[in-house]
Design an enzyme around this catalytic site. Structure first.
Site, PDB file in Angstrom:
ATOM      1  N   LYS A 116      31.334 -22.283  -7.860  1.00  0.00           N
ATOM      2  CA  LYS A 116      31.035 -23.429  -6.696  1.00  0.00           C
ATOM      3  C   LYS A 116      29.360 -22.801  -6.077  1.00  0.00           C
ATOM      4  O   LYS A 116      28.178 -23.279  -5.682  1.00  0.00           O
ATOM      5  CB  LYS A 116      31.645 -23.786  -5.741  1.00  0.00           C
ATOM      6  CG  LYS A 116      33.116 -24.878  -5.896  1.00  0.00           C
ATOM      7  CD  LYS A 116      32.658 -25.223  -7.584  1.00  0.00           C
ATOM      8  CE  LYS A 116      33.774 -25.914  -7.611  1.00  0.00           C
ATOM      9  NZ  LYS A 116      33.749 -26.745  -9.088  1.00  0.00           N
ATOM     10  N   GLU A 200      30.652 -24.363   4.202  1.00  0.00           N
ATOM     11  CA  GLU A 200      29.250 -24.865   4.742  1.00  0.00           C
ATOM     12  C   GLU A 200      29.487 -25.868   6.030  1.00  0.00           C
ATOM     13  O   GLU A 200      30.421 -25.735   6.580  1.00  0.00           O
ATOM     14  CB  GLU A 200      29.593 -25.959   3.332  1.00  0.00           C
ATOM     15  CG  GLU A 200      28.968 -25.776   1.611  1.00  0.00           C
ATOM     16  CD  GLU A 200      29.675 -26.996   0.679  1.00  0.00           C
ATOM     17  OE1 GLU A 200      29.788 -27.883   1.044  1.00  0.00           O
ATOM     18  OE2 GLU A 200      30.207 -27.017  -0.323  1.00  0.00           O
ATOM     19  N   HIS A 235      42.701 -35.910  -2.498  1.00  0.00           N
ATOM     20  CA  HIS A 235      42.043 -35.952  -3.519  1.00  0.00           C
ATOM     21  C   HIS A 235      42.140 -37.048  -4.715  1.00  0.00           C
ATOM     22  O   HIS A 235      41.816 -35.782  -6.131  1.00  0.00           O
ATOM     23  CB  HIS A 235      41.761 -34.088  -3.521  1.00  0.00           C
ATOM     24  CG  HIS A 235      41.143 -34.252  -1.705  1.00  0.00           C
ATOM     25  ND1 HIS A 235      40.971 -34.225  -1.543  1.00  0.00           N
ATOM     26  CD2 HIS A 235      42.057 -33.271  -1.133  1.00  0.00           C
ATOM     27  CE1 HIS A 235      40.260 -33.304  -0.689  1.00  0.00           C
ATOM     28  NE2 HIS A 235      41.624 -32.867  -0.260  1.00  0.00           N
ATOM     29  N   ARG A 292      33.267 -32.604 -18.087  1.00  0.00           N
ATOM     30  CA  ARG A 292      33.941 -33.626 -18.821  1.00  0.00           C
ATOM     31  C   ARG A 292      33.634 -35.176 -18.903  1.00  0.00           C
ATOM     32  O   ARG A 292      32.982 -35.281 -17.893  1.00  0.00           O
ATOM     33  CB  ARG A 292      35.389 -33.419 -17.583  1.00  0.00           C
ATOM     34  CG  ARG A 292      35.762 -33.950 -16.875  1.00  0.00           C
ATOM     35  CD  ARG A 292      36.901 -33.992 -16.254  1.00  0.00           C
ATOM     36  NE  ARG A 292      37.269 -34.559 -15.290  1.00  0.00           N
ATOM     37  CZ  ARG A 292      36.865 -34.713 -13.976  1.00  0.00           C
ATOM     38  NH1 ARG A 292      36.742 -32.442 -13.668  1.00  0.00           N
ATOM     39  NH2 ARG A 292      37.219 -34.728 -13.056  1.00  0.00           N
TER      40      ARG A 292
HETATM   41  C1  MV4 Z   1      33.305 -31.044   1.766  1.00  0.00           C
HETATM   42  C2  MV4 Z   1      33.359 -32.609   2.680  1.00  0.00           C
HETATM   43  C3  MV4 Z   1      32.226 -32.489   3.699  1.00  0.00           C
HETATM   44  N1  MV4 Z   1      32.168 -31.819   4.216  1.00  0.00           N
HETATM   45  N2  MV4 Z   1      32.561 -30.572   1.645  1.00  0.00           N
HETATM   46  C4  MV4 Z   1      36.936 -32.520  -1.367  1.00  0.00           C
HETATM   47  C5  MV4 Z   1      37.789 -32.387  -2.540  1.00  0.00           C
HETATM   48  C6  MV4 Z   1      36.770 -31.306  -3.272  1.00  0.00           C
HETATM   49  N3  MV4 Z   1      35.730 -31.658  -3.982  1.00  0.00           N
HETATM   50  C7  MV4 Z   1      34.713 -31.392  -1.943  1.00  0.00           C
HETATM   51  N4  MV4 Z   1      35.541 -32.214  -0.432  1.00  0.00           N
HETATM   52  C8  MV4 Z   1      35.166 -32.326   0.621  1.00  0.00           C
HETATM   53  N5  MV4 Z   1      34.592 -31.503   0.842  1.00  0.00           N
HETATM   54  C9  MV4 Z   1      32.064 -30.631   3.164  1.00  0.00           C
HETATM   55  N6  MV4 Z   1      30.899 -29.939   3.299  1.00  0.00           N
HETATM   56  C10 MV4 Z   1      34.522 -33.377   2.420  1.00  0.00           C
HETATM   57  C11 MV4 Z   1      35.209 -33.827   1.130  1.00  0.00           C
HETATM   58  C12 MV4 Z   1      36.282 -34.782   1.336  1.00  0.00           C
HETATM   59  C13 MV4 Z   1      36.351 -35.085   0.222  1.00  0.00           C
HETATM   60  C14 MV4 Z   1      35.134 -35.221  -0.517  1.00  0.00           C
HETATM   61  C15 MV4 Z   1      35.134 -35.955  -1.692  1.00  0.00           C
HETATM   62  C16 MV4 Z   1      36.054 -37.477  -1.963  1.00  0.00           C
HETATM   63  C17 MV4 Z   1      37.283 -37.520  -0.546  1.00  0.00           C
HETATM   64  C18 MV4 Z   1      37.428 -36.262   0.321  1.00  0.00           C
HETATM   65  C19 MV4 Z   1      38.110 -36.495   1.090  1.00  0.00           C
HETATM   66  C20 MV4 Z   1      38.393 -35.459   2.088  1.00  0.00           C
HETATM   67  C21 MV4 Z   1      37.042 -34.412   1.962  1.00  0.00           C
END
Ligand code: MV4
Length: 504
Positions: A116, A200, A235, A292
């Site tokens: 990442k 982050e 998720h 993918r």
């Molecule tokens: C985040 C975020 C808020 N701020 N990063 C969740 C899965 C992972 N791929 C990244 N995720 C998140 N990263 C920052 N800086 C909130 C999430 C997140 C989220 C992101 C996409 C779809 C659903 C989610 C559910 C909870 C938190």
């Protein structure tokens, strides 16, 4: 074009890939575990080979076994589907080393996006906006303290490898920091074999909007618009749609441009998805790139008319893209409901087992992507997704009305499914208004109380299942033991209960 493709997957996605192969005159080879001897993807394949016992770690995830099978059966290429080995750089490399075409990007591009912080560096280099934060692994707690107070709380602690929410911790204030770092490191180590983490800035209640890209081996990259994926649980996406209800032409052009630049920065080839977080002011930030084909690709196919799996096969075979950006037109609206073998009335607990009656919805602009059949089993060994119900409509309200109709037609008995959740959702005021964010389900879905119609729905399904069992010849018998098979249709029974439910 390839003569024979091995599909290193199971369920609906293996079947989806098989269909594209068949349309292009390519032989499709299935692999299967002992739990999948009678699976639909095995029945539908041109050839099928047993690769191991039920656990995926001993079958669908065994790289050598799959490579050996491809070599033995003379496959030119391997399609990994999604999940399993789809984003495993080691698997892509093994294909490269054995002169089997991996239907996906290079192992280098997979490895880049799998790290990442390396991905964030590459994105920034390509002019793609990323969430404010670090672009290298965290050294120690002192560095974390310093960076967090500079950025300001709340912050997110994330694992450097992996993704999908594992190893992720929200920190609201400084005194929670050291415990969060410890927990995230330990979770990252056990999930990804590497304790590396980074920080982050936290984006509050974001939307998850992702852009589909398509890239060939000649440096051409286009985007196919976005998918709104905010409705998810732990998720796990539950409903996806295209276009996003909040999208404007102007924002789409900017996000599409950023997604194309992301693919270019990774020297990407294949279909791919660039995930963005969108804050409440419609600022967007790169989150991850999925290297993918995704579960939710059909909604993009429905609004663009482009077959993404065929496109994957074309570009993997070295052909240039058949369309330019200006050829891409988004028409109407498409929605996908993922139907899982889970009980929404009891916290979405898993409900594996044998499917008794099953009738897929059909009719105009309805597509049910399914990997199971009546009499078949939803195995506890694998993902409990039964099918993806996808509809298209001229407008979003038309698509929602069509989805309601299709959900009403769906008959599955023997196991619990998330169909009642989707029926609830299609009438929810916030969903109808397009007011979505990633905490939607938590905030709005009544946790324990089943939707009111569930009981009658269950009764209708039970009646339909009994009738189905009475009138359908069983595989073990030559003919039904009694009856002429022309009794009341299970459809009609379910329909009558449905009328009662609406009146009641
Ligand atoms: C985040 C975020 C808020 N701020 N990063 C969740 C899965 C992972 N791929 C990244 N995720 C998140 N990263 C920052 N800086 C909130 C999430 C997140 C989220 C992101 C996409 C779809 C659903 C989610 C559910 C909870 C938190």
């Amino acid at each position: 074009m390839f003569g024979k493709v091995l599909i290193a997957n199971r369920g609906e996605i293996a079947i989806r890939v098989m269909r594209a192969c068949r349309e292009l005159g390519i032989l499709a080879v299935a692999v299967y575990s002992q739990a999948d001897r009678n699976a639909l993807h095995v029945q539908m394949a041109d050839e099928a080979y047993l690769i191991g016992p039920p656990p995926a770690t001993e079958s669908y995830l065994v790289i050598d076994r799959i490579i050996d099978t491809a070599l033995a059966c003379g496959a030119d290429a391997i399609h990994p589907g999604y999940g399993f080995l789809a984003e495993n750089a080691g698997f892509a490399r093994a294909c490269e080393e054995h002169d089997i075409t991996f239907i996906g990007p290079s192992s280098r591009a997979i490895a880049l996006m799998g790290d990442k912080t390396a991905a964030r560096r590459a994105m920034q280099g390509g002019g793609v906006p990323v969430v404010p934060g670090m672009d290298h692994f965290l050294e120690d707690d002192a560095e974390a303290l310093r960076i967090s107070s500079e950025m300001g709380y709340p912050i997110m602690v994330k694992s450097a490898l992996g993704g999908g929410g594992r190893g992720m911790r929200l920190v609201q204030q400084e005194r929670e920091l050291s415990e969060a770092l410890r927990a995230a490191r330990s979770e990252a180590r056990s999930a990804f074999g590497d304790p590396a983490i980074y920080l982050e800035k936290f984006v509050q209640n974001p939307r998850h909007v992702e852009v589909q890209v398509l890239a060939d081996a000649h440096g051409h990259v286009i985007h196919l618009g976005e998918r709104e994926c905010s409705i998810q649980r732990r998720h796990q996406k539950v409903v996806e749609e295209s276009p996003s209800p909040i999208m404007t032409e102007e924002l789409r052009a900017r996000m599409g441009d950023a997604a194309v630049r992301a693919a270019q920065a990774a020297n990407y080839r294949n279909a791919g998805t660039v995930e963005f977080l969108l804050d409440d002011e419609r600022n967007f930030y790169f989150l991850e790139m999925n290297t993918r084909l995704q579960v939710e690709h059909p909604v993009t196919e429905m609004v663009t008319g482009i077959d993404l799996v065929q496109a994957q096969l074309h570009v993997a075979a070295g052909e240039p893209l058949r369309f330019r950006q200006e050829d891409i037109v988004l028409r109407g609206a498409a929605i996908e409901c993922r139907i899982y073998a889970e009980d929404p009335a009891h916290g979405f607990r898993p409900s594996p087992g044998r499917i008794m009656a099953l009738q897929s919805p059909a009719g105009p602009w309805v597509r049910d992507e399914r990997g199971v059949f009546a009499g078949g089993e939803v195995s506890p060994y694998y993902d409990p997704m039964i099918s993806k119900l996808v509809v298209w409509g001229a407008t979003r309200p038309d698509a929602i009305a069509r989805m309601r109709r299709a959900l009403d037609e769906y008959i599955i008995s023997g196991i619990k499914t998330t169909i009642p959740f989707h029926r609830w959702l299609m009438d929810d005021a916030d969903f109808l208004a397009g007011r979505l964010d990633t905490s939607f389900i938590e905030r709005r879905f009544p946790r324990q109380s089943p939707p009111r119609e569930t009981l009658l729905q269950d009764l209708a399904l039970l009646a339909a299942a009994l009738e189905h069992a009475r009138t359908t010849p069983q595989p073990s018998r030559a003919a039904p033991a009694d009856g002429d098979g022309r009794g009341v249709s299970p459809w009609k029974l379910a329909g009558r209960m449905d009328v009662m439910r609406r009146r009641g």
